[in-house]
Every structure is written in structure tokens, then in C-alpha cells.
Enzyme design. Structure first.
Site, PDB file in Angstrom:
ATOM      1  N   THR A  83       0.872  -1.178   0.000  1.00 55.44           N
ATOM      2  CA  THR A  83       0.000   0.000   0.000  1.00 55.44           C
ATOM      3  C   THR A  83       0.903   1.219   0.000  1.00 55.44           C
ATOM      4  O   THR A  83       1.849   1.307   0.799  1.00 55.44           O
ATOM      5  CB  THR A  83      -1.030  -0.017   1.157  1.00 55.44           C
ATOM      6  OG1 THR A  83      -1.837   1.157   1.052  1.00 55.44           O
ATOM      7  CG2 THR A  83      -0.390  -0.104   2.522  1.00 55.44           C
ATOM      8  N   GLU A  84       0.661   2.124  -0.944  1.00 57.32           N
ATOM      9  CA  GLU A  84       1.657   3.157  -1.250  1.00 57.32           C
ATOM     10  C   GLU A  84       1.891   4.148  -0.126  1.00 57.32           C
ATOM     11  O   GLU A  84       2.858   4.901  -0.153  1.00 57.32           O
ATOM     12  CB  GLU A  84       1.308   3.887  -2.550  1.00 57.32           C
ATOM     13  CG  GLU A  84      -0.020   4.614  -2.549  1.00 57.32           C
ATOM     14  CD  GLU A  84      -1.139   3.784  -3.169  1.00 57.32           C
ATOM     15  OE1 GLU A  84      -1.122   2.546  -3.004  1.00 57.32           O
ATOM     16  OE2 GLU A  84      -2.026   4.387  -3.804  1.00 57.32           O
ATOM     17  N   ASN A  85       1.009   4.149   0.873  1.00 58.81           N
ATOM     18  CA  ASN A  85       1.256   5.038   1.996  1.00 58.81           C
ATOM     19  C   ASN A  85       2.307   4.503   2.965  1.00 58.81           C
ATOM     20  O   ASN A  85       2.624   5.179   3.933  1.00 58.81           O
ATOM     21  CB  ASN A  85      -0.054   5.358   2.742  1.00 58.81           C
ATOM     22  CG  ASN A  85      -0.807   4.124   3.159  1.00 58.81           C
ATOM     23  OD1 ASN A  85      -0.993   3.206   2.352  1.00 58.81           O
ATOM     24  ND2 ASN A  85      -1.223   4.068   4.399  1.00 58.81           N
TER      25      ASN A  85
END
Lengths: 216, 238, 238, 216
Positions: free
Chosen positions: D52-54
């Protein structure tokens, strides 16, 4: 013919001169060799944090014999220690600290420094030598203040403080101050100003041993 | 199911072909993946381009790989040390090519490859011979040099502990180039002092997430390059 | 002697002047330095350029800063959420400027500033409206866009624990933009859930080394932005 | 006038179709919304790691009610969990994984996909809308394989699979495969090849509902 200085500061005194100019709370990177001595002379009451570009902030003293850790070295590949509050990181992060202007002071040796503050300290241009640059060019390009600590003259009596460097440059216009065995010299707008002279050295004596023009 | 653990160093390097670009971690002796390098010597791949901060010491590890005439070019920042003899000799004979790159630029070019950045600007080398022939550009009145990413086919890296997903932690300043070299190579090969069960590495403290790692070999008692050099050992073992 | 601990959020933000560029950490609510933002609201600095991934939710934190008309421009990747009302309203009225930046480009532009890299090339946005007017260059047959570093005067960041040297660790995905924003600002201001004695943070696990941090404030029970938004709270407190 | 499909795959079946094409050991990033459903349909015996890119690799299931951690969210700001073997990192490192081509598959929604594989999924170009792009452009530029999961037609019956996107692009020539309620369609060299059709759908029926020219 070797010119032997009979007056002037010892290497320890030179390092002490540099140490006096390192402010409390400074982040400092010390070059390999004589610059490393500076850490031993920081005045009482000042806290300085040492960065070593191979990946440690909060470098402590050299490791004691017998308790060396092969995986804890400084940029000169000497076995060192880490202080409480230290941090390890990889090379790209380490050079972000350097290139990004986060390090306050870097102390380096020199082959030559010019009156413009140009520094030559990585290559003598000798065609037979193996070229090696390490982190020197990143350091002079990124660190806020570059101090040079060097003998005033070469072993053969030549001037290391020159009008124009004849050796390949490490960086152009990067040096702020030069600490030699004879004097402390500031580089200001392309001119060299003598800030302090060693006991027994006067301006004439100093200029005689310096190719570049000095100012008082 | 995911299991990146490989049984032996031999197996881990078995597909490194002639002509490959290989990154080799370590800053001097610290972090040098010596068992993987020796496996690459056994394998015998030729005409390699090696990317490494130094060019090896004595006659073991990277120096032995060079001595064995497997390396045609080295990209590095500091190829000489007090105890480096192999590289200087071959270099003077013109038998090995050198691309000299400042240490910070080297680290950033490797990271850039791993981060999908083909090129970036840096102030290092401006107005020096190392910037000759390079593109420059002025930002806010200051000149910068354009530097390109360095990609590799393989990287050989040493770490402290790994799990089967390829998550890694390192030991002290042996971390150095490991993380960025894992990022920049198509196939990163890691020797770990210890392989630990999944979940044992604190996810807050993982330095190299497993996505950057292809193979892990457990080498629980790695040789110490400094000791081997001091003892004047040679590889293949004398 | 080095001690970066500041007594209060008020004191920590007291010198943020009108017109400053301020980076604000957080991805949505996670990692949002809400007490520091509220202190900045109390301080009242105007005409700020804010760099943040989002534009705030509800009427607290960043949204409240915007609502208080302190922000003239925002640089961000995703200014709308289900519960963002303040920014959309002002934006439609033309009272706040928006520079829309893809999330990865935003993170890398911030890192670049911290790493002394004035500009770099990225493949993101090529052939889209967001690349219009930007310099491009072809590397190996692929087109990339030149993106510039984003520097800031101040950054406001939330972390999990800090020591007096400014070393930081974060909590889970609240880490997000904190590390790069600490790097990119002249003065990085951090709120920590806990200030711990020197030596307590494992040097192998420090995420932000103290060199990137100027001020630390201990806020041991930070408000939870999600809760405040759900409760429809407003700052200044309603 | 709303065109109601009476035949075709359900949303869950669409997600299952995508899941079948995710190989064992894949690193996968799932877009917000319907793409998130894919994780629930990975066939037995395959291990997939979610990014997840966060800032998390090794994202687990959505957090159970009552045990949410406000500081553990996914890109859609949902409360999630982390699996054993997970790792947290900052945004620049996270997007290095994306931009650097380390993620195998990204599954995204779409407003439009063109026969060239162009994707429009971030803006309808509505001048009144608040522009917001998030990580979409980085994902399509960096991830090795982009799968699109979308209803075949808009609510008003318009084609989402078009000759040329009329909405602003997210990326040009980036989509590899399209999973709709009616078919699975491959993008190959600027042409759309129907790989599979839902039960009861034939080529004529499909082409009728598709603006772009399809190939068998």
C-alpha cells in the site's frame, strides 16, 4: 632540499585551532588523517556530533585495542565506536546529509588551496597514480563550511596556498578558512586575509612562504 | 509460496553470466559479501562490470575476483587502499577499465536506478575534471551536473539477518551500500549471518523490505576480510 | 550542549512568519501533527504555502488552518476526501491556489530538496495534462519529465518517540511523509508522543537521524484527527 | 435511460477473474474500491504480498471493528492490519518500489481505457471538480503490469472501452488487460483481443457494447 620550519604551531596545535572554531551543537565531518585529530581538542562544554560518510551519525572515539568491531568503521576504515544517541544509515541517506547541506563543518586536508578558495586534495595529476576520489567532492559541494588543515608548505618548501591550483580541483571556491602551522587564513571574496599568526611568525615571513597574495 | 532462501552461495550465483553488471556491497571490508564473491570466483564468469565503492584488499574477496581476470571494468569511488595491490597492477597494465565516481554520486546513482529515476542533478564534481563531457544545468544560479542511474543485473550484498520474504537488517556501518544495491539490481543476492522466522524482524526496523531481494543464503560464520588480508590469505585458498 | 526539546507547541511554531512555506506531514489523519497545526492557527501566520499530501478533513487540523484563511497555496496530491469540505469551498471561490502533484513525485521532490538534488527525471505524468509546460528528456527510448525539489522553511511532523538529539522513530503507516519532510525544511518541528533518554532508541532502528530535526515537542496524548472529525469538532474549539 | 445488464459476471466474479491471474509470490498494489476485492479471491496455495503506497509492504486484511489502529491505514485510508513479515517505510521509499518497477501487478479502476491501453481514471475533466490524482500516475508509470477492473459500460450505457480516451489521461499505453462484467480483454500492440467472455455473452453482443474495435 627540505625547508625545516623552526617556528610555528605543532600539528596538535593546528588541530586545536580548528577545534576552537567548532561551535557547540555542530554536526561535523572530519577528513581522514590530520583532520581526525580535531575531535580530541573540542573545548569543554561543547557538544559536537560527528558524521562519518560510510553511514554513522554520532561517531565516538577510536575503538580500544581488543574491542574492535569489524563492522563499525569510519571513512578511513579505522575501527571506531558509536555514542548513545547515534544512528546508522545507508550511503544514499548519508550523502543526503552531506549534499543536502545538513552538515555544518567539514575539515579536510589539502594539496593546494587557491586564493579563490579552490581546493585540490584528491589527485596530484600524476599519470601513474591510481585515481581515487571517495567522498571529497560531495563533501566540498554540500557541507556548509569547509575548513582546510594543512602544513603551510610542502616538504620541498613549495607553497600550498597558491594563486591558482595546478593540481586537479576537488571543488571551486569552497574553502572558508585555512589552518596551517604558520597561520589561520580566511578566504573572503577571492582574497586571503590573515586572521592569526603562530608565535614568532610575522606577515613578511608568512608572505615569503606563500605564493598567493595575503592581506592583513 | 514465497521462500527466497537458497541453500548455498554456489547455487545463488549459478546464473551470473559472462558480461553481467554486478554490484558488490561493502565499504572496504565492512559489509563485503566475501562468500558470495568467492562463489562467483568458483563459477568463473568473465568480462564482468563491477560496481563497488572500493576495488578490494589483499588477495581475497573482490581483489581475488579482479586478480582472477573476471572483471573488465569497475565503477567505483576509491579503488586504492594501503593494502590494495591487485587492482593497481592490472590498471597500470591497462587490463581493467575504471569509471571513477564520487562516493555520494555513486550511492545516489545506484539508488536512482532502484527508484526508477533515470537521471538527476548534483552539485558534486562541478568545475572539476570528473565533470568533463557531462551535461550541466543551472538552478537558482548554481551549476549542477546531470548524473545517470546505474543499473545492475545482479548485486551481492551482506546483511545481518533475513527472513524468507527477503526482509533484511544490517549490522552497524556494514549497512553502507547494501540497501541501495538491493534496489538497483534485477537479481539481488544476499548473504545473511542468520535467517530468522517470519515475523521476527520488527516491521518498523526492517531496512531492506523483501521486495528488493531475490535470494538469501545463510552464511552463519562469514570470514572476516580484514583478518584474511592480515593473514595474507589468497582465494582460491592457498 | 544539544537539547532540541521545546516546552510547548506554541513555542515551537512561534517564529513561523507570514509567507512561509510549511510542510505538514500525514497521510489523511495518520501522522497528522494536529497539535502543531493548531498552535500555528493560534499563532495566526498568514499567506502560507502548505505542502501536504491532502488538504485536511472536517474542521480541525489542516482543514482548520485553511478555513482560518492562513493558506494561500497548497501543493498536494489529493486535496479531496469524503469528509473534506473546507478546501473545496475555498478552491471553488478561487481563494486558494492548488499545485497538484502526483503522490510519488511529491515525495521524491521533497526528498530531493533534503538530499541537495535540485531536480530529477521521472516517468510519472508523461503524456498527461500534469506534464504540460514541463521539460522532458528521453533516456533509453523512454520520455521522462524533469521535476524540481520542493524546499520548505518549516515542516510540522508527528512521530512516535524522539530523543534530545532529535532522533525519531514513527508508528506504522503514520511514518509516511515525516522522514522526507524533516530532511527538506530549514526548520523541522516534530511532535513526539514520547521523549526518551539518549541511547534508548536503537541506532539501527532510528528512522530520522537527529541531524534532520531542529525542534521536538512532547505531546503525550495527541488528539486523534479521525475522532475529532467524526465528532464534528472545530478548531478553535467549538 | 439506464441500460441494465441481465447477463455477465458479478463484481465478485470480476474480482475473482483478476485474482486467478495473480501469480504465486506476486507483489501487488490494489487500487481503492473494487480492486480491493481482489485480495479475497486469491486461489489457495498462492502467496501474494500487498503493497500500500502510503508505506506498508505486507498489508493484511481490513482491521476488525474495535481493533482499528488509527496509524495503520491503507491508501484508501481504511484501517488495515499487517502480516508477519511486513515492513513499514516512508513515502519516498514506497514510491521507489512503484517507480522502480519492483511491484508486479497493480489493479485499478477506470473511467475509460483506450485500444492503445491508455488509461483515464483520475479526472473526468469536469471544470467544477476538485482535481486530485494521488498515486495513480506513479503506479501506471512504474508497475510492471497494470490490470483494469471496471464495469463494461457506464450507468447510462456508454462505452468505457474506447478508441481514444476523452477524459484526461492517467497514463498512455499502460494497461495490459481489462476485466469487465462482460469480458476479459487483452491490450496487445494497440489492439484489443477478447480473451474470455462471460457466460451468455457472445462477440457480437460484446462489440455492440464497445466503442473500440475488438478482435477475436
Amino acid at each position: 632540499m627540505e625547508l625545516k620550519e623552526t617556528i610555528g604551531w605543532s600539528t596538535g596545535e593546528m588541530a586545536q585551532n580548528v577545534a576552537k572554531d567548532i561551535h557547540d551543537g555542530a554536526y561535523v565531518n572530519l577528513g581522514i588523517g590530520i583532520p581526525e585529530m580535531v575531535a580530541g581538542f573540542i573545548p569543554e562544554g561543547r557538544e559536537v556530533i560527528y558524521h562519518t560518510e560510510n553511514g554513522l551519525l554520532g561517531m565516538g572515539k577510536v575503538a580500544e585495542s581488543g574491542s574492535e568491531d569489524y563492522e563499525l568503521v569510519n571513512a578511513g576504515k579505522k575501527y571506531v565506536t558509536a555514542i548513545p544517541g547515534a544512528a546508522y544509515f545507508h550511503h544514499a541517506d548519508s550523502f543526503s546529509m552531506i549534499r543536502g547541506g545538513h552538515i555544518d563543518i567539514c575539515v579536510l586536508g589539502a594539496y593546494q588551496v587557491s586564493e579563490e578558495g579552490d581546493l585540490a586534495n584528491w589527485s596530484t595529476g600524476d599519470v601513474d597514480a591510481i585515481p581515487a576520489v571517495g567522498g571529497a567532492m560531495d563533501l566540498v559541494a554540500g557541507v556548509k563550511t569547509i575548513y582546510v588543515i594543512t602544513k603551510h608548505n610542502t616538504k620541498s618548501g613549495g607553497s600550498k596556498i597558491v594563486e591558482k591550483c595546478s593540481y586537479p580541483l576537488t571543488g571551486k571556491g569552497v574553502v572558508s578558512r585555512i589552518y596551517t602551522n604558520l597561520a589561520i587564513i580566511d578566504v573572503v571574496d577571492g582574497k586571503l586575509f590573515v586572521k592569526e599568526m603562530a608565535p614568532g611568525v610575522d606577515f613578511g615571513y608568512l608572505q615569503e612562504r606563500t605564493e598567493a597574495r595575503l592581506h592583513q | 509460496m514465497i521462500n527466497k532462501i537458497i541453500k548455498s552461495a554456489q547455487e545463488a550465483v549459478a546464473d551470473i553470466p559472462d558480461g553481467a553488471t554486478v554490484m558488490i556491497g561493502g565499504f572496504g571490508e565492512a559489509g563485503s559479501p566475501i562468500e558470495l564473491i568467492h562463489a562467483l570466483i568458483d563459477k568463473g564468469s568473465k568480462n564482468l562490470t563491477v560496481v563497488s565503492n572500493n576495488a578490494g584488499s589483499g588477495n581475497v574477496g573482490l581483489a581475488a575476483l579482479i586478480e582472477n581476470k573476471q572483471v573488465s571494468k569497475i565503477i567505483c569511488s576509491f579503488p586504492r587502499t594501503v593494502i590494495s595491490v591487485v587492482f593497481p597492477e592490472l590498471y597500470r597494465k591497462g587490463e581493467i577499465e575504471l569509471e571513477l565516481v564520487p562516493q555520494g554520486t555513486l550511492a545516489e546513482r545506484i539508488r536512482a536506478a532502484g527508484a526508477g529515476i533515470p537521471a538527476f542533478y548534483t552539485p558534486a564534481t562541478v568545475n572539476t575534471t570528473l565533470a568533463e563531457g557531462k551535461e550541466t544545468k543551472v538552478f537558482n544560479g548554481t551549476t549542477y551536473v546531470l548524473e545517470h542511474a546505474i543499473q545492475a543485473d545482479f548485486s551481492l550484498v551482506k546483511c545481518h539477518a533475513a527472513d524468507k520474504y527477503g526482509n533484511l537488517i544490517y549490522n552497524k556501518t556494514a549497512r553502507n551500500f547494501g540497501p541501495v544495491m538491493c534496489m538497483a539490481a534485477k537479481t539481488s543476492i544476499v548473504q545473511a549471518r542468520e535467517v530468522v522466522p517470519l515475523g521476527q524482524l520488527d516491521p518498523e526496523c526492517v531496512v531492506t523490505p523483501g521486495i528488493f531481494v531475490k535470494r538469501v543464503v545463510e552464511i552463519s560464520n562469514p570470514a572476516d576480510e580484514s583478518v584474511l588480508v592480515a593473514e595474507k590469505r589468497r582465494y582460491p585458498w592457498n
